[in-house]
Design a protein around this motif. Structure first.
Motif, PDB file in Angstrom:
ATOM      1  N   ALA A  64       1.084  -1.322   0.388  1.00 44.56           N
ATOM      2  CA  ALA A  64       0.141  -0.328   0.029  1.00 44.56           C
ATOM      3  C   ALA A  64       0.563   1.095  -0.203  1.00 44.56           C
ATOM      4  O   ALA A  64       0.540   2.187  -0.672  1.00 44.56           O
ATOM      5  N   LEU A  65       2.051   1.325   1.014  1.00 43.57           N
ATOM      6  CA  LEU A  65       2.693   2.400   0.513  1.00 43.57           C
ATOM      7  C   LEU A  65       3.640   3.233  -0.433  1.00 43.57           C
ATOM      8  O   LEU A  65       3.601   4.043  -0.735  1.00 43.57           O
ATOM      9  N   CYS A  66       4.073   1.610  -0.999  1.00 40.82           N
ATOM     10  CA  CYS A  66       4.574   1.646  -2.618  1.00 40.82           C
ATOM     11  C   CYS A  66       3.958   2.485  -3.098  1.00 40.82           C
ATOM     12  O   CYS A  66       4.182   3.142  -4.437  1.00 40.82           O
ATOM     13  N   MET A  67       2.887   1.919  -4.150  1.00 37.71           N
ATOM     14  CA  MET A  67       2.503   1.660  -5.040  1.00 37.71           C
ATOM     15  C   MET A  67       1.307   3.208  -4.483  1.00 37.71           C
ATOM     16  O   MET A  67       1.638   4.270  -5.562  1.00 37.71           O
ATOM     17  N   GLN A  68       1.085   3.637  -3.723  1.00 42.96           N
ATOM     18  CA  GLN A  68       1.253   5.269  -3.260  1.00 42.96           C
ATOM     19  C   GLN A  68       1.520   6.164  -3.089  1.00 42.96           C
ATOM     20  O   GLN A  68       1.589   7.600  -3.698  1.00 42.96           O
TER      21      GLN A  68
ATOM     22  N   ASP B 254       0.900   6.871 -10.756  1.00 46.82           N
ATOM     23  CA  ASP B 254      -0.438   6.781 -10.917  1.00 46.82           C
ATOM     24  C   ASP B 254      -1.137   4.957 -10.008  1.00 46.82           C
ATOM     25  O   ASP B 254      -2.069   4.773 -10.171  1.00 46.82           O
ATOM     26  N   GLY B 255      -0.506   4.801  -9.260  1.00 46.59           N
ATOM     27  CA  GLY B 255      -0.436   4.222  -8.186  1.00 46.59           C
ATOM     28  C   GLY B 255      -1.708   4.792  -6.998  1.00 46.59           C
ATOM     29  O   GLY B 255      -1.224   5.732  -6.277  1.00 46.59           O
TER      30      GLY B 255
ATOM     31  N   LEU C 199      -2.419  -3.389  -1.671  1.00 45.41           N
ATOM     32  CA  LEU C 199      -3.032  -3.914  -0.656  1.00 45.41           C
ATOM     33  C   LEU C 199      -2.726  -5.759  -1.390  1.00 45.41           C
ATOM     34  O   LEU C 199      -1.992  -6.319  -1.566  1.00 45.41           O
ATOM     35  N   LEU C 200      -3.164  -5.615  -2.785  1.00 39.19           N
ATOM     36  CA  LEU C 200      -3.380  -6.786  -3.727  1.00 39.19           C
ATOM     37  C   LEU C 200      -2.250  -7.043  -4.245  1.00 39.19           C
ATOM     38  O   LEU C 200      -1.895  -8.448  -4.295  1.00 39.19           O
ATOM     39  N   LEU C 201      -1.355  -6.316  -4.315  1.00 36.94           N
ATOM     40  CA  LEU C 201      -0.175  -6.600  -4.962  1.00 36.94           C
ATOM     41  C   LEU C 201       0.600  -7.470  -3.823  1.00 36.94           C
ATOM     42  O   LEU C 201       1.065  -8.497  -4.247  1.00 36.94           O
ATOM     43  N   GLY C 202       0.676  -6.607  -2.913  1.00 35.37           N
ATOM     44  CA  GLY C 202       1.279  -7.146  -1.632  1.00 35.37           C
ATOM     45  C   GLY C 202       0.590  -8.728  -1.068  1.00 35.37           C
ATOM     46  O   GLY C 202       2.098  -9.670  -1.096  1.00 35.37           O
ATOM     47  N   LEU C 203      -0.237  -8.822  -1.464  1.00 30.13           N
ATOM     48  CA  LEU C 203      -0.348 -10.277  -0.771  1.00 30.13           C
ATOM     49  C   LEU C 203      -0.551 -11.116  -1.758  1.00 30.13           C
ATOM     50  O   LEU C 203      -0.181 -12.385  -1.691  1.00 30.13           O
ATOM     51  N   ALA C 204      -0.083 -10.596  -3.577  1.00 31.31           N
ATOM     52  CA  ALA C 204      -0.043 -11.281  -4.558  1.00 31.31           C
ATOM     53  C   ALA C 204       1.450 -12.229  -3.833  1.00 31.31           C
ATOM     54  O   ALA C 204       2.106 -13.422  -4.312  1.00 31.31           O
ATOM     55  N   VAL C 205       1.950 -11.059  -3.546  1.00 32.07           N
ATOM     56  CA  VAL C 205       3.757 -11.157  -3.106  1.00 32.07           C
ATOM     57  C   VAL C 205       3.635 -11.904  -2.359  1.00 32.07           C
ATOM     58  O   VAL C 205       4.983 -12.980  -2.430  1.00 32.07           O
TER      59      VAL C 205
ATOM     60  N   VAL D 275       1.769  -3.832 -14.880  1.00 35.75           N
ATOM     61  CA  VAL D 275       0.988  -3.461 -16.402  1.00 35.75           C
ATOM     62  C   VAL D 275      -0.568  -3.430 -16.108  1.00 35.75           C
ATOM     63  O   VAL D 275      -2.065  -2.800 -16.607  1.00 35.75           O
ATOM     64  N   ILE D 276      -1.334  -4.342 -15.403  1.00 33.98           N
ATOM     65  CA  ILE D 276      -2.621  -4.032 -15.399  1.00 33.98           C
ATOM     66  C   ILE D 276      -3.178  -2.574 -14.638  1.00 33.98           C
ATOM     67  O   ILE D 276      -4.021  -1.744 -14.994  1.00 33.98           O
ATOM     68  N   PHE D 277      -2.973  -2.727 -13.293  1.00 38.28           N
ATOM     69  CA  PHE D 277      -2.545  -1.196 -12.766  1.00 38.28           C
ATOM     70  C   PHE D 277      -2.937  -0.089 -13.433  1.00 38.28           C
ATOM     71  O   PHE D 277      -3.774   0.439 -13.280  1.00 38.28           O
ATOM     72  N   VAL D 278      -1.776   0.272 -13.565  1.00 40.42           N
ATOM     73  CA  VAL D 278      -0.875   0.916 -13.882  1.00 40.42           C
ATOM     74  C   VAL D 278      -0.576   1.327 -15.911  1.00 40.42           C
ATOM     75  O   VAL D 278      -0.218   1.983 -16.138  1.00 40.42           O
TER      76      VAL D 278
END
Length: 388
Positions: A308-312, A317-318, A324-330, A382-385
């Motif tokens: 969440a912190l990294c995307m924000q 454009d994150g 949150l979804l990215l962290g869960l997948a990682v 790629v999907i998000f941004v």
């Protein structure tokens, strides 16, 4: 059965007061070898001691065997019970059960038995020093000059391939041709950075073909086995690493790669810290006894917060919910990658892939969670941004 019941003493109610003999732990009485006659003068001597009828709630020999067999690692994959380490009684005439071997990949929160001090499972000062040194090299090359970072990836790929093929030759006598794999691996990384995904696909196809042809120069014995292992190595190490180069080839490429590295490291750190402190329930004891469900929960929590912190704040454009979804997948992909590497090492019968990095093992021991996570992060970004 839980940890507190390992090696529990037999019930004291199995013998009545004044009975002779010692308990075997299985519900019957064993007469002492040096005991004298158990009768008073003038009474008829009893030629042999009468066996005591087992208590209704006691374990018979057959039931005890079943109990011990249910806790072996040959049972279901996800199971909380383990083989008792100490304190359990053995039937007469049977050799003692050997203790479980130490985890092949260090203690990631393995539950130490009651009264035992938990160990970190590795040389923490050396591991921290090596990790900081690698981090400085990676970050400096990433933000100062991108081609240097591509060179760092290529070196890691070649060393990882060397470690993997060396262990396959030593432990399984699998002769994987290293030269075409190393050349093709570097070509995949460079092609992915210069030509994108299409260049990487062409490079991996040519590498697989080169492995097939190169192996033809040796006797045909085990040809299919060797080339299969070679193609597997080509996909497992350099092809997955190519997705890091694809992330770098964007406008905010260095920040995407940094996010990928941070989330993977944070996930691994969260699993290690939480599992070491609170881990009690094994995640996959047949593969990696040191990993726990509590450690996985720590990995997910740490990675989601960091995502969440990294995307924000790092990705153009994150937004935080994407992180949150990215962290869960990682967290999931890194854990699966770690388990996959542990599976390979257990099949080979080794603890580490190499000894190049003090406190860490080999290069492949550090790439195990990074490699399968790279395509996951690339695709989600790629999907998000977008592709940048």
């Amino acid at each position: 059965m839980n940890d507190s019941s390992w090696g529990a003493p037999p019930s004291a109610g199995l013998r009545g007061p004044g009975e002779q003999g010692t308990s075997s732990g299985y519900g019957w009485e064993v007469p002492p070898s040096s005991a004298g006659p158990a009768h008073e003068v003038g009474e008829a001597a009893q030629t042999r001691p009468m066996p005591t009828v087992p208590h209704a709630g006691g374990d018979s020999g057959e039931a005890a065997d079943r109990d011990r067999g249910a806790a072996r690692l040959g049972g279901p994959l996800f199971r909380d019970e383990r083989e008792p380490q100490s304190g359990s009684r053995q039937p007469a005439g049977r050799p003692p059960t050997p203790p479980d071997p130490a985890p092949a990949d260090g203690a990631r929160g393995a539950g130490a038995g009651p009264g035992k001090k938990k160990s970190a499972g590795r040389n923490l000062p050396a591991a921290i020093g090596v990790g900081v040194g690698l981090g400085v090299i990676i970050v400096a090359s990433l933000f100062i000059y991108k081609p240097v970072f591509i060179g760092v990836i290529a070196v890691a790929v070649v060393v990882g391939l060397w470690e993997l093929t060396s262990r396959l030759a030593e432990r399984k006598d699998i002769r994987v041709p290293l030269v075409p794999l190393a050349v093709g691996g570097v070509a995949m990384v460079v092609a992915g950075y210069v030509r994108g995904a299409q260049g990487a696909v062409v490079a991996v196809a040519l590498t697989a073909l080169a492995v097939l042809v190169w192996r033809m120069t040796e006797p045909p014995d085990d040809y299919l086995r060797d080339v299969t292992a070679g193609v597997f190595a080509a996909f497992y190490v350099p092809f997955l690493a190519t997705f890091v180069a694809l992330m770098l080839d964007t406008g905010d490429g260095p920040w995407r790669v940094l996010t990928f590295l941070l989330l993977t490291v944070v996930s691994d750190t969260g699993a290690y810290a939480v599992g070491w402190r609170f881990g009690k329930h094994p995640l996959a004891p047949r593969i990696s006894p040191g990993k726990t469900r509590e450690g996985l929960l720590g990995a997910v929590t740490f990675a989601m917060v960091a995502g969440a912190l990294c995307m924000q704040y790092l990705i153009d454009d994150g937004v935080w919910w994407q992180g949150l979804l990215l962290g869960l997948a990682v967290a999931v992909s890194a854990t699966l990658g770690d388990l996959g590497e542990s599976m390979i090492k257990r099949d080979l019968g080794i603890k580490d892939m190499g000894k190049l990095l003090p406190g860490h093992g080999g290069i492949m021991d550090r790439l195990d969670s990074l490699l399968p996570t790279a395509p996951v992060v690339w695709l989600l970004l790629v999907i998000f941004v977008g592709g940048g």
